[in-house]
Enzyme design. Structure first.
Site, PDB file in Angstrom:
ATOM      1  N   GLY A  38       0.980  -1.101   0.263  1.00 40.37           N
ATOM      2  CA  GLY A  38      -0.360   0.063  -0.271  1.00 40.37           C
ATOM      3  C   GLY A  38       0.597   1.228   0.236  1.00 40.37           C
ATOM      4  CB  SER A  39       2.602   3.261  -1.352  1.00 42.33           C
ATOM      5  OG  SER A  39       1.779   2.391  -2.748  1.00 42.33           O
ATOM      6  NE  ARG A  40      -0.845  11.114  -0.661  1.00 41.98           N
ATOM      7  CZ  ARG A  40      -0.957  12.274   0.283  1.00 41.98           C
ATOM      8  NH1 ARG A  40      -2.263  11.642   1.155  1.00 41.98           N
ATOM      9  NH2 ARG A  40      -1.457  13.467   0.078  1.00 41.98           N
TER      10      ARG A  40
END
Length: 219
Positions: free
Chosen positions: A187-189
């Site tokens: 998960g990341s951005r």
């Protein structure tokens, strides 16, 4: 299905771990077929999750000097005017895309041009949707300058699950719109900072496709 090169080590370790796990289950519960089946079933489910995370789909980018292409798959969680404090030090339009563990995590160059700035920042591992993750989490900052003079800044941000940022860019090197510039594990951005006169073509909660969806248009 093609798998990304960043998954080689993780997939190999996962296979070894599951072989050991199922071997231990059979050793300590040799006569319990139900336990064997549960252990095997759980292993297969997690293995499929790992495999799909590192999938590498084919993306077709229609190159256009006025278009800003989505740098990643995911959901648009931020569209706002902010003061970018690291490089521009002036107002910019920010668009942020959150990638959940089920998204493809390849990162794509939003424009073509030369890399004029790159910096890696160690940091925290706040959840990627946290407002301070953009400035306090582990991250990279990349600026690409197009031949028309426009500069676009984009930032890989590690989240609570993402503990490894991968990048393939260097200052002074040319990049091509739609090609890979990096990968973030789990998960990341990604934040992207655009000129104020850029026309934003996505809305909050939209789900752009990395390397294909046009998220903004330059004048």
């Amino acid at each position: 299905m093609t798998l990304h090169k960043e998954g080689t080590g993780t997939i190999s370790l996962t296979i070894i771990a599951f072989v050991i796990l199922n071997g231990l289950v059979r050793y300590f519960a040799p006569d319990n077929s139900l336990v064997h089946q549960i252990a095997l079933g759980v292993s297969l489910v997690f293995f499929i999750i790992i495999i799909q995370f590192f999938r590498k789909p084919t993306r077709n980018t229609t190159k256009n000097s006025k278009h800003i292409i989505a740098p990643a798959d995911g959901k648009v969680v931020v569209i706002e005017e902010v003061v970018e404090t690291e490089y521009f030090k002036e107002p910019r339009r920010q668009v942020s895309i959150f990638m959940s563990p089920i998204n493809v995590h390849i990162n794509f160059n939003p424009i073509s041009g030369i890399v004029t700035y790159f910096k890696y920042h160690p940091g925290k591992y706040l959840f990627a949707w946290h407002p301070k993750s953009s400035t306090e989490n582990e991250r990279t900052t990349i600026v690409v300058k197009h031949s028309n003079g426009t500069e676009v800044l984009f930032r890989q941000i590690a989240g609570a699950l993402a503990r490894r940022l991968c990048w393939y860019v260097q200052e002074g090197k040319n990049v091509e719109q739609g090609t890979e510039f990096g990968f973030i594990k789990f998960g990341s951005r990604i934040d992207i900072f655009l000129p104020l006169d850029a026309k934003i073509l996505v809305n909050i909660d939209d789900r752009p496709v990395g390397g294909e969806t046009v998220i903004a248009e330059l004048p």
